[in-house]
Motif scaffolding. Structure first.
Motif, PDB file in Angstrom:
ATOM      1  N   THR A 326       0.850  -1.189   0.000  1.00  0.00           N
ATOM      2  CA  THR A 326       0.000   0.000   0.000  1.00  0.00           C
ATOM      3  C   THR A 326       0.883   1.234   0.000  1.00  0.00           C
ATOM      4  OG1 THR A 326      -1.649  -1.216   1.289  1.00  0.00           O
ATOM      5  CG2 THR A 326      -1.856   1.198   1.193  1.00  0.00           C
ATOM      6  N   PRO A 327       0.929   1.991  -1.115  1.00  0.00           N
ATOM      7  CA  PRO A 327       1.799   3.173  -1.164  1.00  0.00           C
ATOM      8  C   PRO A 327       1.273   4.298  -0.295  1.00  0.00           C
ATOM      9  CG  PRO A 327       0.494   3.018  -3.171  1.00  0.00           C
ATOM     10  CD  PRO A 327       0.210   1.775  -2.382  1.00  0.00           C
ATOM     11  N   GLY A 328       2.207   5.059   0.282  1.00  0.00           N
ATOM     12  CA  GLY A 328       1.874   6.242   1.058  1.00  0.00           C
ATOM     13  C   GLY A 328       2.758   7.389   0.605  1.00  0.00           C
ATOM     14  N   VAL A 329       2.960   8.363   1.480  1.00  0.00           N
ATOM     15  CA  VAL A 329       3.850   9.477   1.169  1.00  0.00           C
ATOM     16  C   VAL A 329       5.294   9.014   1.312  1.00  0.00           C
ATOM     17  CG1 VAL A 329       4.578  11.802   1.818  1.00  0.00           C
ATOM     18  CG2 VAL A 329       2.153  11.172   1.909  1.00  0.00           C
ATOM     19  N   SER A 331       6.656   6.312   0.801  1.00  0.00           N
ATOM     20  CA  SER A 331       6.725   5.073   1.553  1.00  0.00           C
ATOM     21  C   SER A 331       5.764   4.049   0.973  1.00  0.00           C
ATOM     22  CB  SER A 331       6.378   5.317   3.028  1.00  0.00           C
ATOM     23  OG  SER A 331       5.035   5.763   3.149  1.00  0.00           O
ATOM     24  N   VAL A 332       5.911   2.793   1.440  1.00  0.00           N
ATOM     25  CA  VAL A 332       4.967   1.735   1.121  1.00  0.00           C
ATOM     26  C   VAL A 332       4.851   0.832   2.342  1.00  0.00           C
ATOM     27  CG1 VAL A 332       6.776   0.299   0.066  1.00  0.00           C
ATOM     28  CG2 VAL A 332       4.375  -0.158  -0.455  1.00  0.00           C
ATOM     29  N   LEU A 380      10.629   5.320   0.524  1.00  0.00           N
ATOM     30  CA  LEU A 380      10.885   5.314  -0.913  1.00  0.00           C
ATOM     31  C   LEU A 380      11.380   6.680  -1.366  1.00  0.00           C
ATOM     32  CD1 LEU A 380       7.708   3.429  -2.241  1.00  0.00           C
ATOM     33  CD2 LEU A 380       9.985   2.484  -1.816  1.00  0.00           C
ATOM     34  N   THR A 382      10.929   9.194  -4.007  1.00  0.00           N
ATOM     35  CA  THR A 382       9.919   9.492  -5.032  1.00  0.00           C
ATOM     36  C   THR A 382      10.449  10.374  -6.149  1.00  0.00           C
ATOM     37  OG1 THR A 382       9.157  11.406  -3.754  1.00  0.00           O
ATOM     38  CG2 THR A 382       8.063   9.287  -3.354  1.00  0.00           C
ATOM     39  N   VAL A 410       4.252  -1.778  -6.304  1.00  0.00           N
ATOM     40  CA  VAL A 410       3.950  -0.823  -5.242  1.00  0.00           C
ATOM     41  C   VAL A 410       2.883   0.180  -5.679  1.00  0.00           C
ATOM     42  CG1 VAL A 410       4.912   1.112  -3.925  1.00  0.00           C
ATOM     43  CG2 VAL A 410       6.151  -1.054  -4.067  1.00  0.00           C
ATOM     44  N   PRO A 413       3.752   5.997  -5.102  1.00  0.00           N
ATOM     45  CA  PRO A 413       3.815   6.708  -3.820  1.00  0.00           C
ATOM     46  C   PRO A 413       3.782   8.219  -4.046  1.00  0.00           C
ATOM     47  CG  PRO A 413       5.979   5.903  -4.422  1.00  0.00           C
ATOM     48  CD  PRO A 413       5.033   5.350  -5.444  1.00  0.00           C
ATOM     49  N   SER A 456      13.233   7.401   2.878  1.00  0.00           N
ATOM     50  CA  SER A 456      12.180   8.236   2.307  1.00  0.00           C
ATOM     51  C   SER A 456      12.736   9.562   1.811  1.00  0.00           C
ATOM     52  CB  SER A 456      11.088   8.499   3.351  1.00  0.00           C
ATOM     53  OG  SER A 456      11.608   9.248   4.431  1.00  0.00           O
ATOM     54  N   GLY A 506       5.310   6.994   9.225  1.00  0.00           N
ATOM     55  CA  GLY A 506       4.661   7.371   7.977  1.00  0.00           C
ATOM     56  C   GLY A 506       3.837   8.632   8.067  1.00  0.00           C
TER      57      GLY A 506
END
Length: 590
Positions: A326-329, A331-332, A380, A382, A410, A413, A456, A506
């Motif tokens: 689940t991708p986030g800001v 991050s995953v 991650l 980005t 992924v 993100p 990140s 996160g």
């Protein structure tokens, strides 16, 4: 015919293969070891007349004790029988086998060929006795063939000298017995007509090992590792070559398991590992097997064995299932279900690998290790232009990897946010040089901060009107450092620097630093809001994490109960994604 002198060098070459069986300690391969007490040469003959020359009479056999490495031989068959026509024709000379062999401790049996009987006016002569008797003369007056002489000894040694043919008034008599030859086939021996008349002969001069000039032994193989599998293991090793010498190089190899016997093996070159390799099969899963490797030179001299490495054959665990990403800001969040079958050694921990590609780079990097939870939050980058996927694998307490999970993409993100106004501060940006004064517009300044999700993206922005100055990634400890350049058109006066990213959970994290800008514009000028004015000082923006020139790799975080692993450089793993997924790396045994 008596034994011709033979060089010590020739005996040394022939004797090399006997070194392992000898109890004598030598100086081999440049390694000094304890020297044995000197041993005398041993001389044996079937000719009683050689006693005055120091030879021991052979009566059917003779013994070679331990500590001797080479034997020089003369083996001659019995002469053929003469005719009875009054011409006085002698039977022909027998064959002789001469040369050198290795000496192995034990009994050497001797069967001497006898002269063929002469023909008579009434009948042909009988063949001479021996290992193979000669044939009788074919008719009246024809001599019988001489018997063959044969030596047999330890290790399958066989030396045979055929007897001479008999003669007659009108043609050949009985054929000599036997066929000349020798075993082993590689021994340094030759067969020729002896020129000797009379009974066959065996003479042997046996030399002690310390008198034999041996080629240096190869060095012990180095960097021996095992890659375990189901009911077997793959052994890899690097051979040690002798510097500046043409002798002592490896010619063949052997291995042994535990205290078992040494087994010949023909390794193959493993291009991926730049090592020699060979499989060992037939092992029992769940058992430990020490394995050693040694080299032999072209003369059969054995080198020192390698250090033992321990193989642990096993059945691998099955793959983790139900993997989600689940991708986030920047991050995953990766989750999974544990394996259904833990294999031979069970599951010690799980590892999550990040598979990436883009901008000419592709590879796979381990970014998370967990023991008692089945999720990882992975930072991650980005801004590097990569697409990401994740793979989850179990690892047992011997370092064996289980089956990989399916590869899960992924998705996309989000980049750290750039708020329209200065956000609430979670802490202060540092200036590592300790500077606290004003900053000249158009000049560079080095900034740093802590508390971010490892791996990140951190985006640095200057306010009032937000302008992105650059991006970097947090290292394994959540720390970042970046050199940025303030825009030359920035209005003089008070401004705020903001580092936007996410924390270890996160959640959004903003560090701030108020600054005073001098030498800038008197009034605001049009400025970009998303184009970075600087790149990380540590690496080009497109460099893969973990490469020799890049910033720190994205590392996982699963909560306070899971330690963040320190992962090494990615350069060694930056290979084709499909290739890496097909050939999971294995830990080599120490």
């Amino acid at each position: 015919m008596h034994l011709a002198p033979v060089t010590r060098r020739a005996l040394g070459l022939a004797a090399a293969s006997a070194i392992a069986a000898s109890s004598t300690v030598l100086v081999l391969g440049g390694i000094a070891q304890a020297a044995p007490a000197p041993l005398p040469d041993l001389s044996f003959s079937t000719d009683p007349g050689r006693a005055d020359d120091g030879y021991t009479l052979i009566d059917g056999s003779f013994e070679v004790p331990a500590g001797y490495c080479g034997i020089s031989w003369a083996v001659i068959g019995g002469q053929g029988g003469s005719s009875s026509d009054g011409a006085g024709d002698e039977g022909t000379s027998a064959d002789e086998v001469t040369g050198t062999t290795a000496a192995t401790a034990g009994t050497y049996s001797v069967d001497v060929g006898q002269i063929g009987a002469p023909g008579t006016p009434e009948a042909g002569g009988d063949g001479g006795s021996g290992a193979t008797p000669g044939e009788a003369g074919s008719g009246a007056g024809f001599g019988g063939g001489g018997g063959s002489t044969q030596v047999t000894g330890p290790g399958g040694l066989t030396l045979t000298a055929a007897g001479g043919d008999g003669v007659g008034a009108d043609g050949p008599g009985g054929a000599g017995g036997g066929t000349s030859g020798f075993l082993p086939a590689g021994a340094e021996l030759s067969v020729a007509v002896s020129g000797r008349l009379g009974t066959g002969l065996v003479e042997a001069v046996v030399l002690p090992c310390q008198d034999v000039a041996l080629e240096p032994a190869p060095g012990a193989p180095d960097d021996v590792t095992v890659e375990d599998g189901d009911s077997g293991t793959l052994v890899r090793f690097a051979q040690t070559w002798r510097d500046g010498e043409t002798t002592g190089d490896p010619d063949s190899y052997q291995y042994r398991v535990g205290n078992g016997s040494w087994q010949d093996v023909v390794p193959t070159w493993d291009e991926a590992y730049q090592r020699q390799s060979f499989p060992v099969t037939g092992l029992t899963n769940g058992q430990a097997y020490p394995i050693q490797v040694r080299a032999l030179n072209a003369d059969g001299v054995e080198g020192e064995p390698s250090e033992a490495v321990t193989a642990h054959p096993f059945v691998a665990a099955t793959q983790p299932t139900a993997v989600t990403a689940t991708p986030g800001v920047a991050s995953v969040l990766v989750t999974w279900d544990p394996v259904a079958d833990p294999g031979t050694y069970g599951v010690d921990h799980y590892e999550v690998d990040l598979v990436y590609s883009g901008n000419g780079y592709e590879g796979r990097e381990n970014v998370c290790q967990t023991t008692d939870v089945f999720s990882c939050l992975i930072g991650l980058d980005t801004e590097v232009g990569f697409s990401y996927s994740v793979v989850v694998t179990s690892v047992d307490d011997r370092g064996h990897y289980g089956a990989d999970s399916v590869v899960v993409p992924v998705g996309a993100p989000a980049s750290p946010s750039v708020p329209a106004t200065v956000p609430a501060s979670d802490g202060t940006i540092s200036r590592p040089d300790g500077g606290t004064g004003s900053v000249q517009a158009g000049s560079s300044v080095t900034l740093s901060g802590d508390g971010y999700l490892p791996g990140s993206t951190v985006t640095v922005v200057v306010y009032s009107a937000p302008q992105v100055l650059g991006h970097t990634t947090a290292d394994v400890n959540g720390h970042w450092e970046l050199e940025v350049v303030l825009p030359a058109g920035l209005v003089s006066g008070s401004h705020t620097l903001v580092a936007s990213g996410v924390d270890a959970a996160g959640d959004p994290r903003f560090l701030t630093l108020p600054i005073t800008v001098t030498g800038g514009a008197a009034t605001p000028t049009a400025t970009p809001t998303a184009t970075p004015a600087a790149t990380p000082a540590a690496a080009p923006a497109a460099a893969p994490r973990g490469s020799s020139g890049g910033s720190s790799g994205g590392l996982a975080y699963t909560g306070a109960s899971v330690a963040i692993p320190a992962i090494g450089g990615l350069a060694a793993l930056a290979v084709g994604v499909g290739l890496v997924l097909a050939g999971r790396r294995k830990r080599a045994a120490e």
